[in-house]
Design an enzyme around this catalytic site. Structure first.
Site: not given
Length: 419
Positions: A89, A113, A168, A172, A190, A218, A399
């Site tokens: 995203n 990625p 993600g 997961t 995160e 958004r 982060e």
């Protein structure tokens, strides 16, 4: 540290010089409107700039002790190789937010990625090269959807990797945590959110509508901090819904991301569209009303109409799990305590938003919300200098900000005796 700082700074400058091309790659890969993609590149580059500056501020300590014949030092050292696993995203910003901190700390990285968006990671690699970042410091391992689980497992279990940073889904994340436990790796996670957006009777309704529009739609609702459920107090409920529906119809335009007037691109894939449909169907079957939208867009494929639902209850799927699409469900509530209880009923807590002009209420609710980030009278809260992350099942660590570099540093205590 000075050299690391200079290289990161150069990498930042190259990103800004190539902003247009990098933004076009994002729009081609994940469909978000070009203007949003340009915004992502600016945001993405800001982490390289921030951590270029932080690289020179990794301070140790000297601790006074009671024994006269010893001195105590604290050193901070890089953890080592960091494996970076990122989502589709924000194909550029999710990488720099992690890699900027890792490189500033002196770590090397292996980036995996998302299989949907590998090109942004590779483009960053090309610019890293041009910035003079030595070969082997920023590494990219793209892989197919079929290989994702296997590659993720290797990165989390290989003893040469000291640290995992993942953005993600919560599901997961839990699998990766299990893999990382075998070698007791440092872990940053995160994970998914379920952001509440509360509008109190005391709110400025027009500002709340503007914040709602920005937060919810958004990237077509596909961000970790997107509002997932709106809680609106009974006194202003009808006014809010009416103004929100008008704003959706007037300001949102579904279309090709390369078209200048588009504000809503396609969803990432068919599975994403099916989830939005499932949530709407479930809500309507339990008595929710569609105010606007509600179905696939006439453009076909993965395009979906921005949707607003009212008469929503906490029993509906859309208020129990993250939709990750352009669906805004509105729950009507009576009291502040009720709203806070509904907001905190989730097992995740990434972002939360509320609109109020009552100072006492602002303090109370901001402190009571069980989330890592609170937006008060503000729908967009992310920036490089602020600590990004969640509590409960939304993750571990932070982060960005002055705290972000700590995730990539070990603290070593040195005791000098016999002095």
């Amino acid at each position: 540290s000075q050299e690391r700082s200079a290289r990161l700074r150069r990498w930042y400058e190259l990103m800004m010089e190539n902003k247009e091309e990098l933004a076009r790659i994002i729009t081609a890969e994940n469909g978000k409107p070009l203007k949003e993609a340009q915004g992502e590149i600016t945001y993405s580059a800001s982490f390289l700039e921030w951590f270029a500056e932080e690289a020179r501020r990794i301070y140790g300590d000297v601790i006074p002790v009671s024994a006269k014949d010893r001195r105590v030092l604290v050193l901070k050292q890089p953890v080592g190789v960091a494996a970076i696993i990122t989502p589709w995203n924000f194909p550029s910003a999710m990488i720099t937010r992690k890699v900027g901190a890792a490189l500033a700390a002196g770590c090397t990285v292996v980036v995996k990625p998302a299989e949907d968006t590998p090109l942004s990671a590779l483009a960053l690699g090309e610019l890293a090269n041009q910035a003079g970042i030595p070969a082997g410091v920023y590494n990219v391992v793209p892989c197919s959807r079929q290989q994702t689980a296997a590659v993720g497992e290797v990165l989390c279990t290989d003893p040469l990797v000291s640290k995992i940073s993942f953005t993600g889904s919560t599901a997961t994340g839990k699998i990766l945590l299990k893999h990382a436990a075998g070698t007791v790796k440092r872990v940053s996670m995160e994970l998914g959110g379920h952001a509440p957006f509360i509008v109190f009777d005391s709110a400025n309704v027009d500002r709340a509508v503007a914040g709602a529009l920005a937060s919810k739609y958004r990237n077509s609702g596909q961000t970790c901090v997107c509002t997932n459920r709106f809680l609106v107090q009974k006194g202003i409920h009808d006014e809010f819904v009416e103004k929100f529906a008008k704003a959706i119809d007037k300001e949102l335009h579904v279309g090709n991301g390369f078209d200048a007037k588009t504000t809503q691109g396609p969803l990432i894939n068919e599975k994403a569209v099916e989830k939005v449909e499932k949530h709407i169907k479930d809500a309507v079957s339990q008595g929710a009303s569609v105010v606007t939208g509600g179905k696939r867009h006439s453009l076909g494929k993965n395009f979906f109409e921005p949707t607003l639902l009212t008469n929503v209850t906490t029993k509906m799927l859309c208020t129990q799990e993250e939709t990750f699409g352009p669906l805004a469900p509105v729950i009507r509530f009576e009291t502040e305590a009720e709203a806070v209880a509904i907001a905190n009923a989730a097992n995740v807590g990434l972002a939360g938003y509320f609109y109020s002009q009552d100072p006492a209420q602002i303090w109370r609710v901001a402190e009571q919300m069980e989330v890592g980030m609170v937006g008060v009278n503000e729908g967009i809260i992310s920036s490089a200098e602020c600590p990004f992350g969640g509590i409960k099942e939304s993750g571990l660590g932070r982060e960005g900000s002055k705290y972000g570099i700590d995730e990539y540093l070990e603290i070593k205590y040195v005791c000098f005796g016999g002095l």
